[in-house]
Design an enzyme around this catalytic site. Sequence first.
Site, mmCIF file in Angstrom:
data_model
loop_
_atom_site.group_PDB
_atom_site.id
_atom_site.type_symbol
_atom_site.label_atom_id
_atom_site.label_comp_id
_atom_site.label_asym_id
_atom_site.label_seq_id
_atom_site.Cartn_x
_atom_site.Cartn_y
_atom_site.Cartn_z
ATOM 1 N N HIS A 20 -2.493 -14.317 -1.945
ATOM 2 C CA HIS A 20 -3.730 -14.898 -2.488
ATOM 3 C C HIS A 20 -4.863 -13.889 -2.324
ATOM 4 C CE1 HIS A 20 -6.249 -18.782 -3.099
ATOM 5 N NE2 HIS A 20 -6.964 -17.718 -3.454
ATOM 6 N N LYS B 204 -2.628 -17.545 -13.122
ATOM 7 C CA LYS B 204 -3.401 -18.328 -12.161
ATOM 8 C C LYS B 204 -4.251 -19.357 -12.896
ATOM 9 C CE LYS B 204 -5.710 -19.782 -8.604
ATOM 10 N NZ LYS B 204 -6.696 -18.971 -7.894
ATOM 11 N N HIS C 45 -7.277 -21.905 -12.308
ATOM 12 C CA HIS C 45 -8.373 -22.095 -11.356
ATOM 13 C C HIS C 45 -9.385 -23.065 -11.936
ATOM 14 C CE1 HIS C 45 -11.667 -21.355 -8.598
ATOM 15 N NE2 HIS C 45 -10.867 -20.603 -7.846
ATOM 16 N N HIS D 83 -5.230 -23.588 -8.405
ATOM 17 C CA HIS D 83 -6.356 -24.109 -7.623
ATOM 18 C C HIS D 83 -6.856 -25.292 -8.448
ATOM 19 C CE1 HIS D 83 -10.578 -23.249 -5.728
ATOM 20 N NE2 HIS D 83 -10.635 -24.392 -6.387
ATOM 21 N N HIS E 202 -4.080 -22.871 -1.113
ATOM 22 C CA HIS E 202 -4.843 -23.668 -0.133
ATOM 23 C C HIS E 202 -4.619 -25.172 -0.351
ATOM 24 C CE1 HIS E 202 -7.583 -23.267 -3.525
ATOM 25 N NE2 HIS E 202 -7.895 -22.038 -3.176
ATOM 26 N N HIS F 245 -18.362 -19.655 -4.805
ATOM 27 C CA HIS F 245 -18.239 -20.385 -6.066
ATOM 28 C C HIS F 245 -19.560 -20.495 -6.815
ATOM 29 C CE1 HIS F 245 -14.003 -21.217 -5.789
ATOM 30 N NE2 HIS F 245 -14.191 -21.406 -4.494
ATOM 31 N N ASP G 104 -6.955 -15.253 0.788
ATOM 32 C CA ASP G 104 -8.114 -15.609 -0.042
ATOM 33 C C ASP G 104 -9.232 -14.596 0.187
ATOM 34 O OD1 ASP G 104 -9.586 -16.978 -1.915
ATOM 35 O OD2 ASP G 104 -9.499 -18.912 -0.914
#
Length: 567
Positions: free
Chosen positions: A134, A217, A219, A246, A272, A320, A360
């Site tokens: 990750h 991925k 997300h 995610h 996660h 974020h 991460d």
Amino acid sequence: MATMSRQAYADMFGPTTGDRVRLADTDLWIQVEKDFTVYGDEVKFGGGKVIRDGMGQSQLPSAKVMDLVITNALILDYWGIVKADIGIKNGRIAAIGKAGNPDVQPNVDIIVGPGTDVIAGEGSIITAGGIDSHIHFICPQQIDEALASGVTTMIGGGTGPTTGTNATTVTPGPWNMARMLEAADCFPMNLGFLGKGNASLPESLSEQISAGAIGLKLHEDWGTTPASIDNCLSVAEETDTQVAIHTDTLNESGFVEDTIAAFKDRTIHTYHTEGAGGGHAPDIIRAAGLANVLPSSTNPTRPYTVNTADEHLDMLMVCHHLDPSIPEDVAFAESRIRRETIAAEDILHDLGAFSMIASDSQAMGRVGEVVMRTWQTAHKMKVQRGSLKGDPSEHDNFRAKRYVAKYTINPALAHGMAHEIGSVEVGKLADLVLWSPAFFGVKPNLIIKGGMIAMAKMGDPNASIPTPQPVHYRPMFGAYGKARQATTMTFISQAAMDAGIPEQLTLANRIGVVKGCRTVKKKDMLLNDWLPHLEVDPQTYEVRADGQLLTCEPAEVLPMAQRYFLF
């Protein structure tokens, strides 16, 4: 017959069968299960020692001997905890057993000759190079930091410190993918890149796989809707690549049930999976009980401590692109931080329901702490829960094998790389890490990439011997020039290989092709395959596995911490 005490033997040749070794300053002990070296015929290098011409070193030419032998090493891997010599040939592990000269020694299966170099493994622990699955490729300096911690493979996405990369592990589109593949030639680290999976039609996803992505991925910051999940997994099924996800923290496009329905029992790697790093609030953790889900943790929540929750809020706001002056942004952040689910995550790791641990990196995770946080979690669980079933009171072998698998073989299996890397087994790339037991999991002595030392603890280069201060991690010859490229793999998809991407981009690294990504299931996660029925109380956030409440206290003190670091 000459004899020597166990202490004297351990001092000279390292621990043998039945001896126990403490891992750093933890409460974890491993016990040697088997010794493949032969008492009285052990090999050791040095003045007056065994590996000399006509003694432990044969006369055979290079074609018949090893390029490198690690002597008397204590191997810690998912399959066992054994003492052995390790033979390396052409950058791969060629044999694990007894090294020496077959002309004068019995039972030799690793031949030492004039063409063989030696690393003294006596008293050291050997593990496979770590795999961090990750990664936000925000800055290239992460690679040095990860390598120095014992990580030799990084999987993820990004293009540098773009706003998109700061938040998501995505290398979007063929042009960006090509540039990152070209950049990969410059680093002594195996790399694999994930494309962007957030799209409801297949063409833009398929072209990323053909351009070199090893997977896709999904997300939430790009919109992880049921339609995009279904489409992304459909493309992955056609190309034998993995999907990492995610999920939708805000439950805007659906709830966890809708996301699970969109999986349609297809394999997916849930990042996660507890949820603090992102995912359906408050119950994404339920996914860890599904047969098609490969669940991982990221290291900010590993393990649960008195500081975990407070630290997360600030990290989340930055990563974020949230604004603390906007109430909705603050509410979004707070919805992800739940002490109850983080506590349950500790126990689910200990019982083998969570299969992997990653970082991460720079996006709510620390790239140099995957190995350390894994063993801190194991220690905390030993202290709070006692020995695991299968471990006697004297040692923690089963627990150690379970936890080492979380950052070695299991991410390799999840991402289709286990035929090349992920364990200390014959035929695999010789990505190995040497640790002194007192510094295990914290500060490795040597990091070997493809059979050559790429990084090491090294003293003053102007000193008369290698050890004077300042000692710190420095790149070694395996990290330079064409040697770096001969000992490092860039992973791509079979579609990219068929499209001739390595030739088109004139890539210099060894090329690895991922495979088996669609057939791997939770049952294949070695020593970490438990499938409990998980429930989360929507009011209290309490987690139950097969009806049993999962809870534990936060740690106030951890090992592998300030005893080893100034900062």
